[in-house]
Design a protein around this motif. Structure first.
Motif, PDB file in Angstrom:
ATOM      1  N   SER A   9      -3.184   7.245  -3.832  1.00 55.90           N
ATOM      2  CA  SER A   9      -2.962   6.130  -2.862  1.00 55.90           C
ATOM      3  C   SER A   9      -3.059   5.161  -3.925  1.00 55.90           C
ATOM      4  O   SER A   9      -3.907   5.109  -4.935  1.00 55.90           O
ATOM      5  N   ARG A  58       0.795  -1.314   0.004  1.00 49.63           N
ATOM      6  CA  ARG A  58       0.116   0.105   0.050  1.00 49.63           C
ATOM      7  C   ARG A  58       1.017   1.135   0.075  1.00 49.63           C
ATOM      8  O   ARG A  58       1.747   1.401   0.901  1.00 49.63           O
ATOM      9  N   SER A  99       0.668   5.675  -0.012  1.00 47.86           N
ATOM     10  CA  SER A  99       0.121   6.756   0.099  1.00 47.86           C
ATOM     11  C   SER A  99       1.006   7.705   0.786  1.00 47.86           C
ATOM     12  O   SER A  99       1.859   7.518   1.612  1.00 47.86           O
ATOM     13  N   PRO A 130      -6.898   7.498   1.418  1.00 53.98           N
ATOM     14  CA  PRO A 130      -5.418   7.688   1.393  1.00 53.98           C
ATOM     15  C   PRO A 130      -4.969   7.052   2.728  1.00 53.98           C
ATOM     16  O   PRO A 130      -3.801   6.737   3.071  1.00 53.98           O
TER      17      PRO A 130
END
Length: 281
Positions: A87, A34, A36, A121
């Motif tokens: 993101s 992930r 962001s 985000p």
């Protein structure tokens, strides 16, 4: 754009050999990340899990495959198309080079980095119905290989088809000892009173990054005790709360298993602590 062995290529033009070992034999490992705020969540943990997986599979780790190099390559791949603060779900896939049958002719590797946008985000907890069922057609075999993120995901695929055909949001997977191991797309935690339980790696569950982070958070919460112990299917309906964790979604609360409905109070307590840990990491 995707990053194929350091070269940026339009996704529709990227190609691999028909004899690719990841395609033919599942001879590949991957990390799902992930991204962001110009930051890869828990990057150090992901990197060292990838290195450990490659070593276990006897892949040759290139000298330049440092944490700094791969982070730069991920950023370069994203920046090739996206200039705004967005993101992303990033996938870093590594496979052994083409050659040989079951026995490879080389342990050298190739890789690709790809990405897609995410809606939020930071981690959020969705308040929606989320029903699960056991998937019992096939079992995870307990042991070290089951803890790795490899291309061998047939159980997850078949379980996902079963869930879709029967209107479940997810399924829980069992090992050969009929113990609950994980969900189709993440680790699981059971809440019973002040006791939190999650399956041990020896049962064959994925060595999840979020699993590690939440165990760390629980150990600092004086109101709860956390244990890594085998979970019987009979325990599911006795739990007060069950949630699934993975790097992309964070925490997903299960609302129903068979006739039992669950709360999400502990998940609500965890969410701000998890988002804070992301910022502090």
């Amino acid at each position: 754009m995707v990053n194929l062995n350091g070269t940026l290529i339009a996704k529709e033009k990227a190609a691999i050999a028909i004899a690719n070992r990841g395609l033919n034999y599942g001879d590949a490992v991957f990390e799902t990340l992930r991204f962001s705020g110009r930051k890869i969540y828990f990057w150090e943990d992901h990197y060292f899990r990838l290195m450990a997986s490659m070593r276990i599979l006897r892949m040759e780790i290139p000298m330049n495959f440092t944490m700094e190099f791969l982070e730069r390559e991920i950023l370069r791949t994203i920046d090739s198309l996206e200039k705004e603060e967005v993101s992303f779900r990033v996938k870093l896939l590594v496979w052994r080079k083409t050659g040989g049958k079951y026995t490879p002719i080389t342990n050298d590797i190739e890789y690709v980095i790809s990405f897609e946008k995410l809606d939020t985000p930071f981690y959020v907890l969705y308040e929606k119905a989320y029903e699960v069922e056991l998937f019992k057609d096939h079992y995870i075999i307990s042991g070290l290989l089951s803890t790795l993120k490899t291309n061998n995901r047939l159980i997850n695929i078949l379980g996902s088809i079963f869930a879709k055909e029967n209107d479940y949001q997810n399924c829980l997977l069992l090992n050969e000892n009929k113990k609950v191991v994980e969900a189709l797309n993440g680790n699981i935690f059971l809440v019973s009173g002040n006791n939190i339980k999650t399956p041990p790696l020896t049962d064959g569950c994925l060595n999840g990054i979020l699993r590690k982070q939440l165990i760390s958070i629980f150990k600092k919460m004086q109101d709860f005790t956390i244990e890594e112990a085998s979970i019987s299917p009979f325990e599911l309906q006795k739990a007060d709360e069950i949630f699934i964790t993975n790097t992309i979604q964070g925490i997903v609360s299960i609302t129903k298993y068979r006739k039992k409905e669950f709360t999400n109070e502990v998940a609500k307590q965890l969410l701000p602590k998890l988002n804070l840990k992301v910022r502090m990491d």
